[in-house]
Design a protein around this motif. Structure first.
Motif, PDB file in Angstrom:
ATOM      1  N   LYS A   1     -26.665  12.357  36.341  1.00  0.00           N
ATOM      2  CA  LYS A   1     -25.779  11.699  35.376  1.00  0.00           C
ATOM      3  C   LYS A   1     -24.494  12.516  35.227  1.00  0.00           C
ATOM      4  O   LYS A   1     -24.489  13.739  35.376  1.00  0.00           O
ATOM      5  N   PRO A   2     -23.368  11.865  34.924  1.00  0.00           N
ATOM      6  CA  PRO A   2     -22.123  12.598  34.679  1.00  0.00           C
ATOM      7  C   PRO A   2     -22.277  13.545  33.493  1.00  0.00           C
ATOM      8  O   PRO A   2     -23.103  13.313  32.603  1.00  0.00           O
ATOM      9  N   LEU A   3     -21.461  14.590  33.472  1.00  0.00           N
ATOM     10  CA  LEU A   3     -21.540  15.581  32.405  1.00  0.00           C
ATOM     11  C   LEU A   3     -21.294  14.953  31.034  1.00  0.00           C
ATOM     12  O   LEU A   3     -21.860  15.392  30.032  1.00  0.00           O
ATOM     13  N   ALA A   4     -20.469  13.910  30.985  1.00  0.00           N
ATOM     14  CA  ALA A   4     -20.173  13.239  29.715  1.00  0.00           C
ATOM     15  C   ALA A   4     -21.404  12.558  29.124  1.00  0.00           C
ATOM     16  O   ALA A   4     -21.446  12.259  27.923  1.00  0.00           O
ATOM     17  N   LEU A   5     -22.427  12.315  29.953  1.00  0.00           N
ATOM     18  CA  LEU A   5     -23.660  11.670  29.499  1.00  0.00           C
ATOM     19  C   LEU A   5     -24.845  12.616  29.619  1.00  0.00           C
ATOM     20  O   LEU A   5     -25.983  12.188  29.755  1.00  0.00           O
ATOM     21  N   SER A   6     -24.579  13.903  29.565  1.00  0.00           N
ATOM     22  CA  SER A   6     -25.632  14.895  29.745  1.00  0.00           C
ATOM     23  C   SER A   6     -26.673  14.794  28.635  1.00  0.00           C
ATOM     24  O   SER A   6     -26.416  14.218  27.567  1.00  0.00           O
ATOM     25  N   PRO A   7     -27.859  15.362  28.847  1.00  0.00           N
ATOM     26  CA  PRO A   7     -28.871  15.377  27.790  1.00  0.00           C
ATOM     27  C   PRO A   7     -28.380  15.985  26.483  1.00  0.00           C
ATOM     28  O   PRO A   7     -28.816  15.577  25.409  1.00  0.00           O
TER      29      PRO A   7
ATOM     30  N   ALA B   1     -17.832  18.324  28.871  1.00  0.00           N
ATOM     31  CA  ALA B   1     -16.997  17.201  29.297  1.00  0.00           C
ATOM     32  C   ALA B   1     -15.960  16.912  28.225  1.00  0.00           C
ATOM     33  O   ALA B   1     -16.251  16.942  27.028  1.00  0.00           O
ATOM     34  N   SER B   2     -14.745  16.635  28.659  1.00  0.00           N
ATOM     35  CA  SER B   2     -13.678  16.208  27.754  1.00  0.00           C
ATOM     36  C   SER B   2     -13.252  14.827  28.227  1.00  0.00           C
ATOM     37  O   SER B   2     -12.436  14.687  29.128  1.00  0.00           O
ATOM     38  N   GLY B   3     -13.857  13.803  27.634  1.00  0.00           N
ATOM     39  CA  GLY B   3     -13.676  12.455  28.164  1.00  0.00           C
ATOM     40  C   GLY B   3     -14.623  12.246  29.334  1.00  0.00           C
ATOM     41  O   GLY B   3     -15.631  12.935  29.481  1.00  0.00           O
ATOM     42  N   VAL B   4     -14.287  11.328  30.194  1.00  0.00           N
ATOM     43  CA  VAL B   4     -15.166  10.959  31.303  1.00  0.00           C
ATOM     44  C   VAL B   4     -14.944  11.821  32.539  1.00  0.00           C
ATOM     45  O   VAL B   4     -15.889  12.235  33.209  1.00  0.00           O
TER      46      VAL B   4
END
Length: 367
Positions: free
Chosen positions: A63-69, A342-345
């Motif tokens: 998953k992208p860092l913006a959606l990390s656990p 993450a700063s934004g997507v």
């Protein structure tokens, strides 16, 4: 003219008023006075860690860092099965599937990530306090990520006490702040180690004290069990030499209470795991990162059976070296120590270990 204490009290009262207005208005005023404490359940670090622990490498990955656990858990979600998260609040129990097709190009993946990020907030039910918290957090992060010259569309309108106008006033105050936070503001109450990243002392004393405190605990176990040394990654040596002008990495040798190995481990987010005292099967020192919850072992130097042949003993030593903890690689991919936040997507900060080392390198300012 007001005194300094009166000014500070006035500012505190204003901030409290903003928080009260935001929490009540964004929750649509449905909580009673008795329920107000539940509005702040997102600040419960123990519950946050319980949610974070449900995210396993085999059920939530790629998953992208913006959606990390870390983000999902902060916004009230737990991982219940592969790619599926569920809100833990009894009033909500919303579910959301977060999945990316492998054929997506970079732009499509970023667009889908942005939609999922908004869904982490909007998928909560209106009665769920995580909805208002997540929406507010994402909006503040979005505004803060823009340039300082960005203009909020309705700031020229007549100031009122309506929720939308109140939100703009809060965000404008954050925008004008001279403090540039490394960690997302909503993460700060959830993990005590966040203070290492946002250490605004001139001498880095907050970071130094935090690192040494954990290092001393690690040192006790190293002395009690015996352990092989930990290897410093080449990228760290280069950073110390070229960025910090510290070619020998002397910043890890300043403690009188802990060894270089213990300071190294603590500086990179590793602390003593609670299971060390109860587990006799662990051949070494069991360590854990409180950010990503990864576990690893600082292997014991004397794990060979005395009856083994010298040839077998040599092989066992080789195996210990291979299995020993890696300062960076033993973290999970989304850990702030190795990936930042993450700063934004599509943007992310520099790795957290660089921030910590820079704080450790700070000298006591001369008077």
């Amino acid at each position: 003219m007001k005194t300094a204490d009166e000014l500070i009290a006035s500012v505190d009262a204003t901030l409290d008023g903003w928080r009260s207005a935001l929490d009540s208005s964004l929750s649509q005023g449905k909580e009673t006075a008795a329920d107000n404490k539940k509005t702040y359940l997102w600040e419960d670090s123990n519950k946050y860690l319980e949610r974070l622990a449900t995210f396993k490498p085999d059920t939530y990955f790629a998953k992208p860092l913006a959606l990390s656990p870390l983000v999902c858990a902060a916004f009230g979600w737990e991982n219940i099965r592969r790619d599926v998260v569920k809100c833990t609040n009894e009033k909500c129990k919303a579910t959301l599937c977060i999945k990316f097709h492998r054929a997506l190009d970079k732009e499509s993946r970023a667009n889908l990530c942005a939609k999922y990020l908004n869904l982490l907030a909007s998928s909560h039910k209106d009665v769920c306090p995580f909805q208002s918290f997540a929406k507010r957090s994402l909006k503040v992060m979005e505004r803060n990520s823009k340039s300082n010259n960005a203009v909020i569309s309705d700031v020229k309108e007549k100031i009122s006490n309506e929720p939308a106008a109140m939100m703009d006033r809060v965000e404008m105050a954050l925008k004008r702040s001279t403090v540039d936070l490394y960690a997302p503001p909503y993460m700060l109450p959830l993990c005590n180690e966040m203070k290492r990243f946002d250490d605004f002392t001139g001498d880095g004393s907050v970071t130094k004290n935090s690192v040494e405190e954990d290092a001393v605990k690690i040192q006790r176990q190293i002395d009690a069990r015996g352990a092989v040394g930990v290897q410093m990654p080449e990228v760290v040596s280069i950073y110390c030499r070229e960025v910090l002008s510290d070619p020998t990495a002397a910043l890890f040798d300043r403690s009188e209470k802990a060894s270089r190995d213990a300071i190294l481990l603590s500086s990179f987010g590793w602390s003593l795991c609670d299971d060390n005292d109860s587990s006799e099967k662990v051949m070494g020192v069991l360590l854990r990162c409180h950010m990503c919850l990864s576990r690893s072992i600082l292997a014991c130097a004397e794990i060979m059976n005395e009856e083994e042949s010298p040839k077998k003993k040599k092989r066992r030593i080789d195996m210990v070296g291979e299995a020993n903890i890696k300062l960076l690689e033993s973290h999970r991919a989304y850990c702030p120590y190795v990936s930042g936040f993450a700063s934004g997507v599509s943007r992310q900060s520099k790795p957290g270990w660089k921030v910590v080392l820079s704080n450790l390198h700070k000298e006591v300012p001369s008077k």
